[in-house]
Design an enzyme around this catalytic site. Structure first.
Site, mmCIF file in Angstrom:
data_model
loop_
_atom_site.group_PDB
_atom_site.id
_atom_site.type_symbol
_atom_site.label_atom_id
_atom_site.label_comp_id
_atom_site.label_asym_id
_atom_site.label_seq_id
_atom_site.Cartn_x
_atom_site.Cartn_y
_atom_site.Cartn_z
ATOM 1 N N ASP A 64 0.800 -1.232 0.000
ATOM 2 C CA ASP A 64 0.000 0.000 0.000
ATOM 3 C C ASP A 64 0.832 1.282 0.000
ATOM 4 O O ASP A 64 0.340 2.334 -0.378
ATOM 5 C CB ASP A 64 -0.941 0.012 1.223
ATOM 6 C CG ASP A 64 -0.202 -0.207 2.543
ATOM 7 O OD1 ASP A 64 1.036 -0.362 2.516
ATOM 8 O OD2 ASP A 64 -0.853 -0.228 3.605
ATOM 9 N N HIS A 65 2.100 1.181 0.384
ATOM 10 C CA HIS A 65 2.905 2.404 0.501
ATOM 11 C C HIS A 65 3.609 2.766 -0.819
ATOM 12 O O HIS A 65 3.459 3.864 -1.324
ATOM 13 C CB HIS A 65 3.979 2.239 1.585
ATOM 14 C CG HIS A 65 3.472 2.420 2.977
ATOM 15 N ND1 HIS A 65 2.522 1.617 3.539
ATOM 16 C CD2 HIS A 65 3.805 3.319 3.947
ATOM 17 C CE1 HIS A 65 2.278 2.009 4.780
ATOM 18 N NE2 HIS A 65 3.050 3.050 5.050
ATOM 19 N N ASP A 119 4.157 -1.047 11.305
ATOM 20 C CA ASP A 119 3.634 0.269 10.962
ATOM 21 C C ASP A 119 3.035 0.872 12.226
ATOM 22 O O ASP A 119 2.287 0.202 12.946
ATOM 23 C CB ASP A 119 2.559 0.159 9.870
ATOM 24 C CG ASP A 119 2.259 1.535 9.310
ATOM 25 O OD1 ASP A 119 2.791 1.873 8.241
ATOM 26 O OD2 ASP A 119 1.520 2.291 9.966
ATOM 27 N N ARG A 379 -0.347 12.890 10.060
ATOM 28 C CA ARG A 379 0.967 13.486 10.354
ATOM 29 C C ARG A 379 1.211 14.678 9.445
ATOM 30 O O ARG A 379 0.988 14.586 8.242
ATOM 31 C CB ARG A 379 2.079 12.455 10.120
ATOM 32 C CG ARG A 379 2.044 11.396 11.174
ATOM 33 C CD ARG A 379 3.184 10.410 11.078
ATOM 34 N NE ARG A 379 3.101 9.568 12.261
ATOM 35 C CZ ARG A 379 3.414 8.294 12.294
ATOM 36 N NH1 ARG A 379 3.896 7.706 11.220
ATOM 37 N NH2 ARG A 379 3.299 7.615 13.409
ATOM 38 N N SER A 535 6.898 7.226 12.977
ATOM 39 C CA SER A 535 6.703 5.919 12.349
ATOM 40 C C SER A 535 7.505 4.816 13.036
ATOM 41 O O SER A 535 8.355 5.060 13.881
ATOM 42 C CB SER A 535 7.083 5.997 10.876
ATOM 43 O OG SER A 535 8.378 5.511 10.680
ATOM 44 N N ARG A 537 9.411 2.803 11.274
ATOM 45 C CA ARG A 537 10.435 2.375 10.315
ATOM 46 C C ARG A 537 11.765 2.082 11.003
ATOM 47 O O ARG A 537 12.372 2.958 11.616
ATOM 48 C CB ARG A 537 10.582 3.403 9.187
ATOM 49 C CG ARG A 537 11.040 4.777 9.599
ATOM 50 C CD ARG A 537 10.932 5.770 8.446
ATOM 51 N NE ARG A 537 9.542 6.123 8.179
ATOM 52 C CZ ARG A 537 9.128 7.316 7.755
ATOM 53 N NH1 ARG A 537 9.986 8.277 7.511
ATOM 54 N NH2 ARG A 537 7.849 7.554 7.551
HETATM 55 C C1 MIC Z 1 4.134 6.483 8.246
HETATM 56 O O1 MIC Z 1 2.953 6.802 8.338
HETATM 57 O O2 MIC Z 1 5.070 7.223 8.596
HETATM 58 C C2 MIC Z 1 4.472 5.105 7.701
HETATM 59 C C3 MIC Z 1 5.101 5.296 6.379
HETATM 60 O O3 MIC Z 1 3.291 4.373 7.518
HETATM 61 C C4 MIC Z 1 5.391 4.423 8.714
HETATM 62 C C5 MIC Z 1 5.981 3.177 8.235
HETATM 63 C C6 MIC Z 1 7.131 3.361 7.316
HETATM 64 O O4 MIC Z 1 7.929 4.272 7.474
HETATM 65 O O5 MIC Z 1 7.238 2.533 6.407
HETATM 66 C C7 MIC Z 1 4.752 4.140 10.081
HETATM 67 O O6 MIC Z 1 3.833 4.814 10.462
HETATM 68 O O7 MIC Z 1 5.231 3.261 10.797
HETATM 69 FE FE1 SF4 Z 2 -0.030 4.857 5.071
HETATM 70 FE FE2 SF4 Z 2 1.304 5.587 7.282
HETATM 71 FE FE3 SF4 Z 2 -0.185 7.333 5.913
HETATM 72 FE FE4 SF4 Z 2 -1.352 5.431 7.250
HETATM 73 S S1 SF4 Z 2 -0.121 7.073 8.107
HETATM 74 S S2 SF4 Z 2 -1.866 6.085 5.181
HETATM 75 S S3 SF4 Z 2 0.038 3.730 7.001
HETATM 76 S S4 SF4 Z 2 1.670 6.315 5.192
#
Ligand code: MIC
Ligand code: SF4
Length: 644
Positions: A64-65, A119, A379, A535, A537
């Site tokens: 999905d990313h 995530d 975010r 996140s 990550r």
């Molecule tokens: C995000 O919202 O920052 C992400 C991308 O979903 C991350 C995961 C990632 O960095 O792959 C998260 O929330 O953990």
């Molecule tokens: Fe995707 Fe993270 Fe955004 Fe949710 S917050 S939509 S998991 S990138």
């Protein structure tokens, strides 16, 4: 003494430790999820553990990313994840099926069970009464192998909801209000539970919007009771048998309680660049805007989409505004098409995107220079949108739709009576984009396909006996993982290529950091409060490890990030006296005599600033298990050592 909802689930899943706030506990994990930006690493680590089949009740890999495929990299990663999951017993949610948290809520989340996901928004499942927690990919890999997941036993915070939401006020406004009250550090070390008569007025998707953004409070998780509303949702998803009722005991004890009166809530917005920088929309009204983005795992349910469609029906998106809409899942997308609401969105001028994270992670739709962008996401960290000087505001779908039409920040409650929308009694269930793994006896028939972008994972080393190095970077409070390891179109394709990824590390704060770190062979980073928020990550630890970072000293750390640092052998230490932050400067030569010994068993260490002569006490709050991992140079080394 009775139990809270979360305590009941913890008690049922406790493998080791005592349920005493602040002490380390180990939990059995029933379900796991991964997404593609963290999944490649998680599955590489799972493979490295040499376990044939997952041992969880259910594990799902979502794509999905990284769905923008501007080169071969993302598609190669998808193919790797598809083949590795098929072999090892994991379901595979194909690109096009939707955002992991939305799909998991619809199809797999179960009240009373535990879920960890690579995530940070995995607590979305709390909307259905499941204990969902964000974790690093390595922790998810271990849980898939049947291993224990460790957390610090959290405090319990209760939010009493009274009344019911007024027209044009949404679930997003509830969580923005909680963020206003508690702030981005307010949930650290805690699970947030929702209670009170207001709970039953909220649907499961609305509850999930609220628990989703509990991640922005820094909370370990957030959870709602499982009640008749939950039962109706599960029934509508054809999963009535997954329902169990779950409420807190009347004599459960909470460490803190807050009241939120839903009836008194007004539309709110989180202003740049933090989700807790909350103001009322009426204060901002009239401000010209250039972009509106509706979607993300926070606000992309059928309910959100129907609300927006009803508000846009027969109207036109303002000429100065670009509006994107990403439905959260194939289920939502299909139903929008079937009921005609999609046509209302298209004809109003919305740019309909695929059901994926998209603009939320900077994968396209970056705002114009200095552009004001209203997003229903969770975010608004600096530069996350892909435009360094963009001004991103987090708002409800109601505020987003009203503002998209007006071309300026608009309080939707000024629009009069809200159009009525009705949720269907049953959802369009069709799991044809969930691929099932092969049977265990056929696993040898599956070849795991690895593209050239997949590079080896850096492995940590045992800590130096005495640490003698430079303070290579000094940063402030609330540094997010988006600062440490940015995402977006240019960077995300390299999530499985750490050497390439390292060229972007910390560049949001200091464009020279990667080169300097490489030249000097690494060093120590100094941070302020809540270092590593955001996140899950693990790249925010893996890449600094690759660049030679041996330790991070901060005033305080965010939960998932500190676990990731330890997993990869970077030693996290806090300043015993936060004011000592001012006695350390970038470029200073540092020395910690007896560093390894301190990691092995001491709770403090003395850091000598050789440049200024100052001495600073550091605290090491580590469990025995964490010390053992650090001494081995990370969790993979530690696991290997113990299985040899
Ligand atoms: C995000 O919202 O920052 C992400 C991308 O979903 C991350 C995961 C990632 O960095 O792959 C998260 O929330 O953990
Ligand atoms: Fe995707 Fe993270 Fe955004 Fe949710 S917050 S939509 S998991 S990138």
């Amino acid at each position: 003494m009775g139990y809270t909802i979360a305590q009941k689930i913890i008690k049922d899943h406790l493998v080791c430790g005592e349920m005493v706030v602040g002490s380390e506990i180990g939990l059995k994990i029933d379900q796991t999820l991964t997404q593609d930006a963290t999944g490649t690493m998680a599955y590489l680590q799972f493979e490295a553990m040499g376990i044939d089949r997952v041992k969880t009740e259910l594990s799902v890999a979502y794509i999905d990313h990284n769905t923008l495929q501007a080169g071969f990299e993302n598609a190669d990663d998808h193919r790797y994840i598809q083949t590795v999951t098929k072999k090892h017993g994991i379901r595979f949610s194909r690109p096009g099926n939707g955002i992991c948290h939305q799909v998991h809520l619809e199809r797999f989340s179960r009240p009373g069970k535990t879920l960890i996901g690579s995530d940070s928004h995995t607590p979305t499942a709390g909307g259905i009464g499941m204990l969902g927690m964000g974790a690093g990919g390595l922790d998810v890999a271990v849980a898939m192998g049947g291993g224990t997941y460790y957390i610090t036993m959290p405090k319990m915070i209760k939010i009493n909801l009274k009344g019911s939401l007024s027209d044009y006020v949404g679930a997003k406004d509830v969580i923005l209000e909680v963020l206003r009250i508690l702030g981005v550090k307010g949930g650290v070390g805690a699970i947030v539970e929702y209670a009170g008569e207001g709970v039953k007025t909220l649907s499961v998707p609305q509850r999930a919007t609220i628990t989703n953004m509990g991640a922005e409070l820094g909370a370990t998780s957030s959870i709602f009771p499982s009640d008749e509303v939950t039962e109706a949702f599960l029934k509508a998803q054809g999963r009535a048998e997954d329902f169990v009722a779950l409420i807190s005991d009347p004599d459960a004890v909470y460490d803190a309680e807050y009241d939120v009166d839903l009836s008194a809530l007004k539309p709110l917005a989180a202003c740049p660049h933090s989700p807790d920088n909350v103001k009322s929309v009426s204060e901002l009204s009239g401000m010209p805007i250039q972009q509106v983005c509706i979607g993300s795992c926070t606000n992309s349910s059928m309910q959100d989409m129907l609300t927006v469609a009803a508000m846009l029906k027969g109207k036109k998106v303002h000429a100065d505004v670009s509006l994107s809409i990403s439905p959260g899942s194939k289920q939502v997308y299909t139903m929008l098409a079937e009921c005609g609401a999609l046509a209302d969105l298209i004809s109003a001028g919305a740019r309909i995107l695929e059901c994926a994270c998209g603009p939320c992670i900077g994968m396209g739709f970056s705002p114009p220079s200095a552009g004001v962008s209203l997003r229903t996401f969770n975010r608004n960290f600096l530069a996350r949108s892909g435009t360094a000087d963009a001004q991103v505001y987090l708002v409800s779908p109601e505020t987003a739709a009203a503002s998209a039409v007006a071309g300026v920040f608009t309080d939707p409650t000024t629009l009069g009576k809200a159009p009525k929308t009705e949720l269907p009694k049953t959802f369009a269930v069709n799991d044809n984009l969930i691929e099932l793994p092969v049977e265990a006896e056929k696993m040898e028939s599956v070849t795991v396909e690895r593209g050239p972008n997949i590079k080896p994972i850096p492995v940590g080393k045992e800590p130096d006996v005495d640490l003698d190095c430079e303070l290579i970077l000094k940063v402030g409070d609330d540094i997010t993982t988006d600062h440490i390891m940015p995402a977006g179109t240019k960077v995300l394709p390299y999530r499985s290529n750490v050497p390439k990824l390292s060229e972007f590390c910390f560049t949001v704060c200091d464009p020279d950091f990667p080169d300097r770190a490489k030249k000097k062979g690494g060093g120590v980073i100094l941070g302020g409060q809540n270092y590593g928020q955001g996140s899950s990550r693990e790249h925010a630890a893996l890449v600094p490890l690759y660049l030679g970072i041996k330790a991070v000293v901060a005033k305080s750390f965010a939960r998932i990030h500190v676990a990731n640092l330890i997993n990869f052998g970077i030693v996290p230490m806090t300043l015993t006296n936060p004011d000592d932050y001012d006695r350390l400067n970038e470029g200073d030569a540092l020395d910690i005599q007896g560093f390894q010994e301190a990691v092995a068993g001491k709770t403090t260490a003395i850091l000598k600033n050789k440049t200024t002569g100052a001495e600073v006490e550091l605290t090491l709050s580590l469990s025995k298990r964490q010390r053992q991992i650090l001494l081995a140079g990370g969790r993979l080394n530690d696991t290997k050592k113990r299985t040899e």
